[in-house]
Design a protein around this motif. Sequence first.
Motif, PDB file in Angstrom:
ATOM      1  N   PRO A   4       0.842  -1.337   0.119  1.00  0.00           N
ATOM      2  CA  PRO A   4       0.183  -0.194   0.156  1.00  0.00           C
ATOM      3  C   PRO A   4       0.840   1.342  -0.028  1.00  0.00           C
ATOM      4  O   PRO A   4       0.463   2.508  -0.567  1.00  0.00           O
ATOM      5  N   THR A   5       2.020   1.198   0.683  1.00  0.00           N
ATOM      6  CA  THR A   5       2.688   2.610   0.777  1.00  0.00           C
ATOM      7  C   THR A   5       3.037   3.103  -0.672  1.00  0.00           C
ATOM      8  O   THR A   5       3.152   4.072  -1.173  1.00  0.00           O
ATOM      9  N   THR A   6       3.456   2.049  -1.436  1.00  0.00           N
ATOM     10  CA  THR A   6       3.945   2.145  -3.014  1.00  0.00           C
ATOM     11  C   THR A   6       2.994   2.945  -3.624  1.00  0.00           C
ATOM     12  O   THR A   6       2.920   3.942  -4.225  1.00  0.00           O
ATOM     13  N   THR A   7       1.634   2.225  -3.593  1.00  0.00           N
ATOM     14  CA  THR A   7       0.587   2.821  -4.391  1.00  0.00           C
ATOM     15  C   THR A   7       0.029   4.109  -3.790  1.00  0.00           C
ATOM     16  O   THR A   7      -0.065   5.105  -4.547  1.00  0.00           O
ATOM     17  N   LEU A   8       0.084   4.435  -2.371  1.00  0.00           N
ATOM     18  CA  LEU A   8      -0.323   5.548  -1.698  1.00  0.00           C
ATOM     19  C   LEU A   8       0.649   6.588  -1.932  1.00  0.00           C
ATOM     20  O   LEU A   8       0.262   8.031  -2.441  1.00  0.00           O
ATOM     21  N   ALA A   9       1.983   6.359  -2.086  1.00  0.00           N
ATOM     22  CA  ALA A   9       2.797   7.289  -2.552  1.00  0.00           C
ATOM     23  C   ALA A   9       2.855   7.986  -3.843  1.00  0.00           C
ATOM     24  O   ALA A   9       2.664   9.054  -4.116  1.00  0.00           O
ATOM     25  N   TYR A  10       2.405   7.002  -4.748  1.00  0.00           N
ATOM     26  CA  TYR A  10       2.090   7.439  -6.102  1.00  0.00           C
ATOM     27  C   TYR A  10       0.845   8.471  -6.304  1.00  0.00           C
ATOM     28  O   TYR A  10       0.920   9.267  -6.814  1.00  0.00           O
ATOM     29  N   ILE A  11      -0.271   7.913  -5.533  1.00  0.00           N
ATOM     30  CA  ILE A  11      -1.333   8.697  -5.602  1.00  0.00           C
ATOM     31  C   ILE A  11      -1.072  10.200  -4.789  1.00  0.00           C
ATOM     32  O   ILE A  11      -1.471  11.216  -5.114  1.00  0.00           O
ATOM     33  N   ALA A  12      -0.158  10.001  -3.834  1.00  0.00           N
ATOM     34  CA  ALA A  12       0.059  11.193  -3.049  1.00  0.00           C
ATOM     35  C   ALA A  12       0.532  12.208  -4.181  1.00  0.00           C
ATOM     36  O   ALA A  12       0.470  13.516  -3.995  1.00  0.00           O
ATOM     37  N   ALA A  13       1.440  11.793  -4.978  1.00  0.00           N
ATOM     38  CA  ALA A  13       2.091  12.514  -5.988  1.00  0.00           C
ATOM     39  C   ALA A  13       1.316  13.390  -6.877  1.00  0.00           C
ATOM     40  O   ALA A  13       1.400  14.255  -7.669  1.00  0.00           O
ATOM     41  N   ARG A  14      -0.116  12.683  -7.149  1.00  0.00           N
ATOM     42  CA  ARG A  14      -0.955  12.861  -8.108  1.00  0.00           C
ATOM     43  C   ARG A  14      -2.014  13.720  -7.501  1.00  0.00           C
ATOM     44  O   ARG A  14      -3.026  13.892  -8.222  1.00  0.00           O
TER      45      ARG A  14
END
Lengths: 209, 386
Positions: free
Chosen positions: B60-70
Motif C-alpha cells: 500500500p505505501t507504494t500505491t499511496l505514495a504514487y497517489i500522493a504525487a498525483r
Amino acid sequence: MSTRTLAVVSAGLSVPSSTRLLADRLSTATVAALRERGEDTTVTVVELRDHARDLADNLVTGFANEALRGSIEAVTGADGLIAVTPVFSASYSGLFKTFFDVLDKGVLAGKPVLLGATAGTARHSLVIEHAMRPLFAHLRAIAVPTGVFAASEDWGGDGGVDRALAGRIERAAGEFADLVTGRPSAAPTEALEGPFGGTPSFETLLRGV
Amino acid sequence: MQFGVFSVSDITTDPTTGRTPTEAERIKAIVAIAQKAEEVGLDVFALGEHHNPPFFSSSPTTTLAYIAARTTRIQLSTSTTLITTNDPVKIAEDYAMLQHLADGRVDLMMGRGNTGPVYPWFGQDIRNGIQLAIENYALLRRLWDEEVVDWSGQFRTSLQGFTSTPRPLDGVPPFVWHGSIRSPQIAEQAAYYGDGFFHNHIFWPPEHTQRMVEFYRRRFEHYGHGSADQAIVGLGGQVFMRKNSQDAVNEFRPYFDNAPVYGHGPSLEEFSRETPLTVGSPQQVIERTLGFRDYVGDYQRQLFLIDHAGLPLKTVLEQLDILGEEVVPVLRKEFAALKPAHVPDAPTHASRVAARGGAKDATVYAAADDVTGQVRDEAPEEAQTR
C-alpha cells in the motif's frame, strides 16, 4: 416459586415430525418434573426448519439475521436446553449441526442439555452417545446422563408411546430437572458491566505479551 | 466530519460481462478512483493490504505514495495495515516516509488480516493474532514517539539503540485508527492509546457495531482521553446509487448476488434490511447514512465501499460523481449541524501539529556515519542545516 426458562431445539423436517413429538414429550415431562421441585417453567420451542434459510445465510454472511437472532437468544439465555435431532446418515442432521455451528463460542458452557434423537430404526440407538455427546462436550454444555432415543417402533405402544420409551423420558426429565434446579437462574444476557464486560484491561493484555 | 472511500483491492469478475480485469488494469483503476475521489471533493482515500489473490494491494505505501504525487488535498489511509504480520520497524519506516512525501496527508488503520495463511507467509502464527497486534503496536508507538529505542519482546529480535528513519514529519507521527469487527481487545487497545476506532460496519447488523463502538467509547473515557462522546470513531458504509432507486437495484443485483463475501446467500433486499448496505437513490443513501449517528453517536469518519464485486471502473467513477455532487455535501452540512461543539473532528496532521505546539524538525543526525566513518563535526555543512 421461581420461574425457569427452557429452550427446545427440534431439527425435525416433516410436519408433523416424530422429532418434534419427542421434543414435546421431553419438554412436557421436564415441566412436570420442575413443578414437582417447586419451579414454574416457560418454554420456547425453536423449530430449525423455520430457520433453514436463515442458517444457510448465516454461514455465508457470518451473522444471524433478525429472525434467527431471536431464537439464538432464546437458547443461549435459557436455564436449560432440550436438543432433539433426526438421524441422517448415522449422525445428527446437517441443519441441527449448523444451528450449533453458528453460535458464538462458549455460549452454551455450563448449560444443562437434554439430548434426544429419532430414527426409523433401532440400529441408530447409540447416535446420542457417539455423535451428540461429543458435540455437546465440545460446546462445554452439561449433557444429562440419560439421553432419549426413539425409533419408529417406540411410538407404537399404549397411548402412542411405548412404556419403555415413556420410562426413559421420565427418567431423563428428572435428571435434567435436578441439573437445572441445582444451578442459579441464567443471568440476563447483558450483565451490569455491559457488553464485553469480560474483556481484559489493556494492562492485562500487555502483560500477556 | 470526513467522508471518503475505502477499497479492499479485489480483482473480481464482472458478473454481467464475465470479464475479469487484469492486475495492471485494477492497479491503474485504483489510482483513477483515488484521483477522482479528490476531484469530487471527498476527504479520504483508504486502501487495503492483502497478500493473496484475488487482491492486488500487497504494497500500500507504494500505491499511496504514487497517489500522493498525483493529488494535493485528499487524506491517504489504509484499510487495513497488517499490524500482526508486518514488522513494526518496517511499518514505522514506510509510513513515516509516506508521511514526508505526502506532506502529512497520511494516517493508517491497523488490522489483523483477513486470512489465516497470511501469518506463516510472514513467519508468524495465527494463534498469536491478538498478542501480535498488541506487542507490535506497542513497539511501533515507541519507534515513532522515541528517537532511540531499546526493545525486547516475544515476536521479533531485540533492538538496541535503534532509531527508525525518517523521523515522523514535524515530529508528529501519523494518526492511527484500529479496525476490528468482533474483537473487543482491539477496541480496548484503541481506547488505551486514545487512538481512533474504525468499525467495518458493512457486513454486520447495526446492533453489533453499536455494541463495539459503545465499548470503545466507554474505555476511551476510562483511560482519560476525554469523555466517551469525544472518542474518535469511523464507520464503513456500502452504497450503490442511481437517480431512480429501482434502476440502482436492478443494476447492482447481479454484483450483489455474485459478490465474493455475501453472494449466494441472502437476497439484496434481506441484506439491505439487516446491514447498512443501501442500494437506491442519493436521497436514500443520505437518510440511511445520517441514521448511523443514531446508534454510534457523533462520529468523525465515514468511508464508503464502492469499487468491489467486479463493478467496472466507469461505474465506480459515476458513483463517485454522485457521492461528491449529491450525497456528501448534504451529509457534511447535516452532520455538522447535529454535532455538539465539544465533539472533535477527525485528527489531521495540521491539527496534531497544532496540538503539539507547532512543527519541529525531528531529524536525527548520526553522531558518526558508519558507512564513511565520518564523525558528525566533519559532516558536510548542508547535512547539519538541512
